[in-house]
Design an enzyme around this catalytic site. Structure first.
Site, PDB file in Angstrom:
ATOM      1  N   ALA A 196      93.488  45.382   8.612  1.00 18.57           N
ATOM      2  CA  ALA A 196      94.240  46.458   8.971  1.00 18.57           C
ATOM      3  C   ALA A 196      95.358  46.716   7.959  1.00 18.57           C
ATOM      4  O   ALA A 196      95.494  45.903   6.958  1.00 18.57           O
ATOM      5  CB  ALA A 196      94.893  45.974  10.438  1.00 18.57           C
ATOM      6  N   GLY A 221      91.211  42.674  10.087  1.00 15.65           N
ATOM      7  CA  GLY A 221      90.594  43.791  11.073  1.00 15.65           C
ATOM      8  C   GLY A 221      89.080  44.084  10.470  1.00 15.65           C
ATOM      9  O   GLY A 221      88.430  44.388  11.071  1.00 15.65           O
ATOM     10  N   GLU A 279      87.013  41.786  11.607  1.00 18.26           N
ATOM     11  CA  GLU A 279      86.715  42.108  13.215  1.00 18.26           C
ATOM     12  C   GLU A 279      85.910  43.150  13.458  1.00 18.26           C
ATOM     13  O   GLU A 279      84.977  43.223  14.481  1.00 18.26           O
ATOM     14  CB  GLU A 279      88.147  42.236  13.915  1.00 18.26           C
ATOM     15  CG  GLU A 279      89.073  41.066  13.912  1.00 18.26           C
ATOM     16  CD  GLU A 279      90.403  41.145  14.447  1.00 18.26           C
ATOM     17  OE1 GLU A 279      91.229  42.176  13.740  1.00 18.26           O
ATOM     18  OE2 GLU A 279      90.899  40.603  15.356  1.00 18.26           O
ATOM     19  N   GLU A 329      95.221  36.809   8.966  1.00 17.51           N
ATOM     20  CA  GLU A 329      96.522  37.239   9.483  1.00 17.51           C
ATOM     21  C   GLU A 329      97.541  36.309   9.638  1.00 17.51           C
ATOM     22  O   GLU A 329      98.753  36.806   9.606  1.00 17.51           O
ATOM     23  CB  GLU A 329      96.111  37.547  11.032  1.00 17.51           C
ATOM     24  CG  GLU A 329      95.235  39.026  11.274  1.00 17.51           C
ATOM     25  CD  GLU A 329      93.726  38.654  11.251  1.00 17.51           C
ATOM     26  OE1 GLU A 329      93.015  37.841  10.750  1.00 17.51           O
ATOM     27  OE2 GLU A 329      92.983  39.417  11.557  1.00 17.51           O
TER      28      GLU A 329
HETATM   29  N1  CO8 Z   1      96.705  46.599   4.103  1.00 11.56           N
HETATM   30  C1  CO8 Z   1      97.319  47.529   3.223  1.00 11.56           C
HETATM   31  N2  CO8 Z   1      97.086  47.726   1.924  1.00 11.56           N
HETATM   32  C2  CO8 Z   1      96.111  46.648   1.130  1.00 11.56           C
HETATM   33  C3  CO8 Z   1      95.381  45.888   2.092  1.00 11.56           C
HETATM   34  C4  CO8 Z   1      95.808  45.593   3.373  1.00 11.56           C
HETATM   35  N3  CO8 Z   1      95.086  44.935   4.166  1.00 11.56           N
HETATM   36  N4  CO8 Z   1      94.819  45.053   1.353  1.00 11.56           N
HETATM   37  C5  CO8 Z   1      94.758  45.663   0.007  1.00 11.56           C
HETATM   38  N5  CO8 Z   1      95.566  46.651   0.136  1.00 11.56           N
HETATM   39  C6  CO8 Z   1      96.222  47.405  -1.246  1.00 11.56           C
HETATM   40  C7  CO8 Z   1      97.005  46.765  -2.003  1.00 11.56           C
HETATM   41  O1  CO8 Z   1      98.345  46.713  -1.522  1.00 11.56           O
HETATM   42  C8  CO8 Z   1      97.090  47.526  -3.256  1.00 11.56           C
HETATM   43  O2  CO8 Z   1      97.560  48.912  -3.193  1.00 11.56           O
HETATM   44  P1  CO8 Z   1      98.589  49.184  -4.572  1.00 11.56           P
HETATM   45  O3  CO8 Z   1      97.562  49.292  -5.364  1.00 11.56           O
HETATM   46  O4  CO8 Z   1      99.161  50.372  -3.895  1.00 11.56           O
HETATM   47  O5  CO8 Z   1      99.337  48.085  -4.555  1.00 11.56           O
HETATM   48  C9  CO8 Z   1      95.487  47.896  -3.285  1.00 11.56           C
HETATM   49  O6  CO8 Z   1      95.029  47.810  -1.887  1.00 11.56           O
HETATM   50  C10 CO8 Z   1      94.667  46.926  -4.059  1.00 11.56           C
HETATM   51  O7  CO8 Z   1      94.882  45.706  -3.569  1.00 11.56           O
HETATM   52  P2  CO8 Z   1      95.303  44.248  -4.509  1.00 11.56           P
HETATM   53  O8  CO8 Z   1      95.961  45.058  -5.643  1.00 11.56           O
HETATM   54  O9  CO8 Z   1      95.969  43.118  -3.563  1.00 11.56           O
HETATM   55  O10 CO8 Z   1      93.885  43.767  -4.904  1.00 11.56           O
HETATM   56  P3  CO8 Z   1      93.351  42.279  -5.366  1.00 11.56           P
HETATM   57  O11 CO8 Z   1      91.878  42.193  -5.649  1.00 11.56           O
HETATM   58  O12 CO8 Z   1      94.329  41.643  -6.224  1.00 11.56           O
HETATM   59  O13 CO8 Z   1      93.484  41.592  -3.999  1.00 11.56           O
HETATM   60  C11 CO8 Z   1      92.991  41.303  -1.699  1.00 11.56           C
HETATM   61  C12 CO8 Z   1      92.556  41.932  -2.705  1.00 11.56           C
HETATM   62  C13 CO8 Z   1      92.695  39.785  -1.863  1.00 11.56           C
HETATM   63  C14 CO8 Z   1      91.977  41.720  -0.314  1.00 11.56           C
HETATM   64  C15 CO8 Z   1      94.520  41.225  -1.145  1.00 11.56           C
HETATM   65  O14 CO8 Z   1      94.528  42.837  -1.302  1.00 11.56           O
HETATM   66  C16 CO8 Z   1      95.014  41.041   0.049  1.00 11.56           C
HETATM   67  O15 CO8 Z   1      95.312  39.809   0.340  1.00 11.56           O
HETATM   68  N6  CO8 Z   1      95.034  41.865   0.887  1.00 11.56           N
HETATM   69  C17 CO8 Z   1      95.459  41.788   2.263  1.00 11.56           C
HETATM   70  C18 CO8 Z   1      94.502  41.028   3.063  1.00 11.56           C
HETATM   71  C19 CO8 Z   1      94.991  40.812   4.682  1.00 11.56           C
HETATM   72  O16 CO8 Z   1      95.970  39.770   4.758  1.00 11.56           O
HETATM   73  N7  CO8 Z   1      94.293  41.343   5.550  1.00 11.56           N
HETATM   74  C20 CO8 Z   1      94.546  41.020   6.877  1.00 11.56           C
HETATM   75  C21 CO8 Z   1      95.653  42.096   7.415  1.00 11.56           C
HETATM   76  S1  CO8 Z   1      96.379  41.875   8.818  1.00 11.56           S
HETATM   77  C22 CO8 Z   1      94.927  42.303  10.028  1.00 11.56           C
HETATM   78  O17 CO8 Z   1      93.913  42.745   9.640  1.00 11.56           O
HETATM   79  C23 CO8 Z   1      95.423  42.327  11.555  1.00 11.56           C
HETATM   80  C24 CO8 Z   1      94.270  43.006  12.344  1.00 11.56           C
HETATM   81  C25 CO8 Z   1      94.769  43.079  13.737  1.00 11.56           C
HETATM   82  C26 CO8 Z   1      93.800  44.161  14.391  1.00 11.56           C
HETATM   83  C27 CO8 Z   1      94.553  44.967  15.189  1.00 11.56           C
HETATM   84  C28 CO8 Z   1      94.823  46.392  14.498  1.00 11.56           C
HETATM   85  C29 CO8 Z   1      95.730  47.122  15.338  1.00 11.56           C
END
Ligand code: CO8
Length: 256
Positions: free
Chosen positions: A64, A107, A110, A130
């Protein structure tokens, strides 16, 4: 409608591509609304028999959208009624195949688990991270993951946030099939094409009975199966399928 692209690669098959490469396909409200809208419309469209959903080579979806949630309060979150969007996907009566390359995190994982069949690249990455950002899964992660891989593997993934590769996902029961990364979409489309040639009424009954029966008692589930089995003998496709077998020709199914 650009956050989720709709393509028709061939007859009876629809392909949905999540299209936010700049955010690793993170699921913001617009992606979820478009995905739900497409699923509802395709579920109703007689010209579509199978739906494939995918992302890109780097990410199916990295969760998400955290930027969309970071400052939200509990009541606002509740009032977003996101579960209705997820439900539209879960309620799609047609087979849904997820073609997964790269990150299927949070998400994204999921969403993948809403599919009926999962084709994963060897180096795909599945995770429920998460907990690392102070929350827990909210779209079925604790439940669908446990049903797929069992309590102990699910607890490990949910409490550590550690990812598993596509290869590991296949071994754990979190993927139907694991193939080299470059072959994921072709394999998913090949499976979609095979299923699209099957009798649609029978396919719909298989999906409905399997999903409804999963959480029912064995007796109740077997009853559901028996009734659906009997119902299929009212379909033209059953008559056509068996007649074609006897006449040694290929059947043509019309979904009636
Ligand atoms: N949300 C928002 N932005 C994101 C997300 C995310 N989940 N993942 C990546 N991005 C963005 C980064 O912020 C970045 O943006 P910017 O260029 O503006 O800085 C861009 O995408 C590229 O990402 P990275 O530079 O971080 O890329 P890397 O290759 O270094 O890393 C990763 C990739 C490992 C995937 C890393 O981006 C990461 O850890 N992302 C977050 C993963 C995460 O924690 N996901 C879980 C989120 S919580 C969730 O899903 C709850 C679900 C609940 C369901 C109910 C919904 C309402």
């Amino acid at each position: 409608m650009t956050e989720v692209l709709l393509e028709k690669p061939f007859d009876f098959v629809a392909l949905l591509r999540i299209n936010r490469p700049e955010a690793k396909n993170a699921l913001n409200g617009e992606v979820r609304r478009q995905m739900a809208g497409h699923m509802a419309a395709l579920g109703d469209d007689p010209a579509v028999r199978v739906i494939v959903m995918t992302g890109n080579q780097e990410a199916f979806a990295a969760g998400a959208d955290i930027k969309d949630m970071a400052e939200v309060g509990a009541i606002e979150l509740m009032q977003r009624n996101n579960h209705l969007l997820w439900r539209a996907i879960a309620n799609c009566p047609k087979p849904v195949i997820a073609a997964v390359n790269g990150y299927a995190w949070g998400g994204g994982c999921e969403l993948v688990m809403h599919a009926d069949i999962i084709v994963a690249g060897e180096n795909a990455s599945f995770s429920q991270p998460e907990v690392k950002v102070g929350i827990m899964p909210g779209a079925g992660g604790t439940q669908r993951l446990t049903r797929a891989v069992g309590k102990f593997k699910a607890m490990l993934m949910l409490m550590t946030g550690q990812p598993v590769s596509g290869t590991e996902a296949g071994q754990m029961g979190l993927a139907s099939l694991v193939v080299p990364d470059g072959e994921v979409l072709d394999k998913a489309l090949e499976i979609a094409r095979t299923i699209s040639r099957m009798p649609p009424v029978a396919i719909a009954q298989i999906k409905e009975v399997l999903l409804a029966g999963q959480d029912a008692s064995l007796d109740a589930a077997l009853l559901l199966e028996r009734k659906a089995f009997q119902l299929l003998f009212a379909s033209a496709d059953q008559k056509e399928g068996m007649k074609a077998f006897i006449e040694k020709r290929k059947p043509t199914y019309e979904g009636k």
